[in-house]
Design an enzyme around this catalytic site. Structure first.
Site, PDB file in Angstrom:
ATOM      1  N   HIS A  85       0.893  -1.051  -0.014  1.00 44.95           N
ATOM      2  CA  HIS A  85      -0.012   0.072  -0.098  1.00 44.95           C
ATOM      3  C   HIS A  85       0.811   1.168  -0.156  1.00 44.95           C
ATOM      4  O   HIS A  85       1.735   1.341   0.618  1.00 44.95           O
ATOM      5  CB  HIS A  85      -0.993  -0.050   1.133  1.00 44.95           C
ATOM      6  CG  HIS A  85      -2.083   0.953   1.045  1.00 44.95           C
ATOM      7  ND1 HIS A  85      -1.979   2.275   1.236  1.00 44.95           N
ATOM      8  CD2 HIS A  85      -3.477   0.502   1.001  1.00 44.95           C
ATOM      9  CE1 HIS A  85      -3.074   2.851   1.225  1.00 44.95           C
ATOM     10  NE2 HIS A  85      -4.125   1.826   0.929  1.00 44.95           N
ATOM     11  N   ILE A 170      11.643  15.911   6.996  1.00 46.90           N
ATOM     12  CA  ILE A 170      10.577  14.952   7.413  1.00 46.90           C
ATOM     13  C   ILE A 170      10.985  14.130   8.932  1.00 46.90           C
ATOM     14  O   ILE A 170      12.275  14.348   9.122  1.00 46.90           O
ATOM     15  CB  ILE A 170      10.244  13.736   6.577  1.00 46.90           C
ATOM     16  CG1 ILE A 170      11.612  12.944   6.247  1.00 46.90           C
ATOM     17  CG2 ILE A 170       9.734  14.383   5.084  1.00 46.90           C
ATOM     18  CD1 ILE A 170      11.144  11.705   5.413  1.00 46.90           C
ATOM     19  N   HIS A 171      10.286  13.623   9.488  1.00 48.43           N
ATOM     20  CA  HIS A 171      10.529  12.971  10.909  1.00 48.43           C
ATOM     21  C   HIS A 171      11.650  11.596  10.256  1.00 48.43           C
ATOM     22  O   HIS A 171      11.281  11.155   9.442  1.00 48.43           O
ATOM     23  CB  HIS A 171       9.540  12.333  11.768  1.00 48.43           C
ATOM     24  CG  HIS A 171       9.640  11.902  12.767  1.00 48.43           C
ATOM     25  ND1 HIS A 171      10.345  10.573  12.971  1.00 48.43           N
ATOM     26  CD2 HIS A 171       9.557  12.134  14.358  1.00 48.43           C
ATOM     27  CE1 HIS A 171      10.582  10.484  14.324  1.00 48.43           C
ATOM     28  NE2 HIS A 171      10.136  11.437  15.014  1.00 48.43           N
ATOM     29  N   GLY A 175       8.454   9.709   9.126  1.00 46.14           N
ATOM     30  CA  GLY A 175       8.175  10.438   7.839  1.00 46.14           C
ATOM     31  C   GLY A 175       7.154  11.535   8.002  1.00 46.14           C
ATOM     32  O   GLY A 175       7.547  12.589   8.768  1.00 46.14           O
TER      33      GLY A 175
END
Lengths: 301, 301
Positions: A85, A170-171, A175
């Site tokens: 996904h 981003i983290h 993310g």
């Protein structure tokens, strides 16, 4: 009795569908809390993803979601995540859906509060999407998520993709997350007595909004290989405006072109009772029906 | 969260539909009580009758009903009552309907407790009817009520009509009450594009149980004079076994005989959401549907 309690639904998607102990820890904040009800959750190994459905009072749901996000950040390392996904973060997407005594504007406000708090508390950058989007380009989740986790560090550096909460980064392990507000979705699939995927695709194109069909309908053709049939797989994005029966009857009409018949349908996951009651009222031709006539209980198994 | 709370519905019918202050006093015990929810009530001047719908926890509903019966006995004098609807008591009929986590046997038990208490506390004699009936002769309310208030003093003297709780006499001003347990009823009427009552009656005969039709369906023909049409007026006595769509489709089929069309329908009063959801699932041909997929909330007006 008064009935002014606001109810919101939230369907957070977490990027963990294999380690069920981790999933349990992540959804734990939704259990046994005053004002929060965990309705459903499902995990998928191939997708490596958990989809959770909770409802409750806006403030209580907000606090539970924020807490689940904290645990997901601790438990999930996106640099090691793989799954079919599309995904961009440990908490991939957090949609809020107004259910009762609540406007879409209030759901948007709630989404913004959650986004702001996640950024300030956890350094997790946030895109606002759908009805909460800060510009039309960000309404569609697929557009926002394009590039996925692996491409996000680069994507957010472009000024047009600066997160709504965050800085240019981003983290490192979690993310980025999309938080938004939307109508409830109904996943509605209609089966055809044909093995030809092309026919399902052609019908999907005629029924879905994107290519000239119904305003609140997304759709694609799908093969059900074991059964040797095909399916028009739809997301009904606002059943209060595009009724299920309308898509169903339209597919029957389109199928005639190909000498194909509709042989049944599927409803995947949860749906509001109204989506089906509206359909029954249509087929029975009930005059002057009001939802206030409906008693919300079940006797059938 | 656990979900084992029992829920019962009760639809007491009181013989007062003209003095709305009296009605308010009678239904007052259903308001603002923990474990009791007043869903609906309606009064009819011609019938001179009030129909009340409450749901809640069995014990709480029982106490509220007993209290409402006390007030109705004080407020209503059956020796002065007139109205079109058949009736035999100030509290004419008190049916209990099992709704959730409750068996029919438990609803029967509740009916017996209420009957016993009303007799012991208020000297109000009681017939048990429908599923609570002490013999098959007493199942049908119309049979039990035959003779009405005016004929009851005589009727209860016959050994075969001795009240289930009581002695050989009726209450001088409150008469006698039928207390029982049953499935929820759905009042479902189907309209025909014909002015001929005979056609509606013939169709009703073919569809209803009494004369060869569907097991849980009662029906008669009715004239809607202002509209110049007729109607098959039905009571669906167990929608879990005789579905609404089955009666509807059968009426369509029967109507063809007379060159008449079904032009719509009506649902009178309240009905369980399941009765309509089952109908939608039939018309959409949904495979493997479970009631657990249904979210019990409303967004539509």
């Amino acid at each position: 009795m008064s009935n002014v309690k606001k109810v919101v639904q939230c369907v957070p998607n977490f990027s963990e569908g294999r380690d069920l102990d981790k999933v349990e820890r992540i959804i734990n904040p939704f259990r046994g809390k005053e004002g929060v009800k965990l309705l459903d959750y499902s995990t998928d190994f191939d997708h490596n993803r958990a989809v959770v459905t909770v409802v409750g009072e806006p403030e209580a749901v907000k606090h539970a979601v924020i807490e689940a996000m904290r645990i997901a950040i601790e438990e999930i390392d996106m640099t090691k995540h793989e799954g079919q996904h599309p995904r961009m973060g440990a908490i991939d997407v957090v949609p809020f859906i107004p259910i009762k005594n609540m406007t879409m504007e209030e759901a948007v406000e709630l989404a913004k509060e959650v986004g702001k708090e996640a950024w300030e508390k956890y350094n997790l950058p946030i895109f606002l999407y759908e009805k909460a989007a800060s510009n039309p380009e960000r309404e569609n989740l697929a557009t926002v998520r394009k590039g996925q986790f692996e491409g996000m560090a680069e994507k957010v550096k472009a000024p047009e993709w600066a997160p709504d909460f965050g800085n240019g980064e981003i983290h490192p392990t979690a993310g980025i997350t999309a938080v938004g507000a939307r109508m409830p979705l109904v996943a509605f699939n209609v089966n055809l007595d044909s093995p030809t995927l092309e026919i399902a695709n052609k019908i999907a194109k005629n029924v879905r909004h994107l290519s000239g069909g119904l305003r609140y309908c997304k759709g694609i053709g799908i093969e059900l290989k074991e059964r040797g049939i095909v399916q028009v797989s739809m997301n009904m994005t606002d059943y209060t405006k595009t009724a299920l029966y309308r898509a169903f009857e339209l597919i029957k009409i389109e199928a005639r072109r190909y000498g194909v018949n509709v042989i049944g349908s599927e409803i995947i996951g949860l749906l509001p009772m109204e989506a089906l009651i509206d359909t029954a009222v249509y087929y029975l031709g009930v005059e002057d029906f009001s939802m206030d006539q409906v008693l919300e209980y079940r006797m059938m198994e």
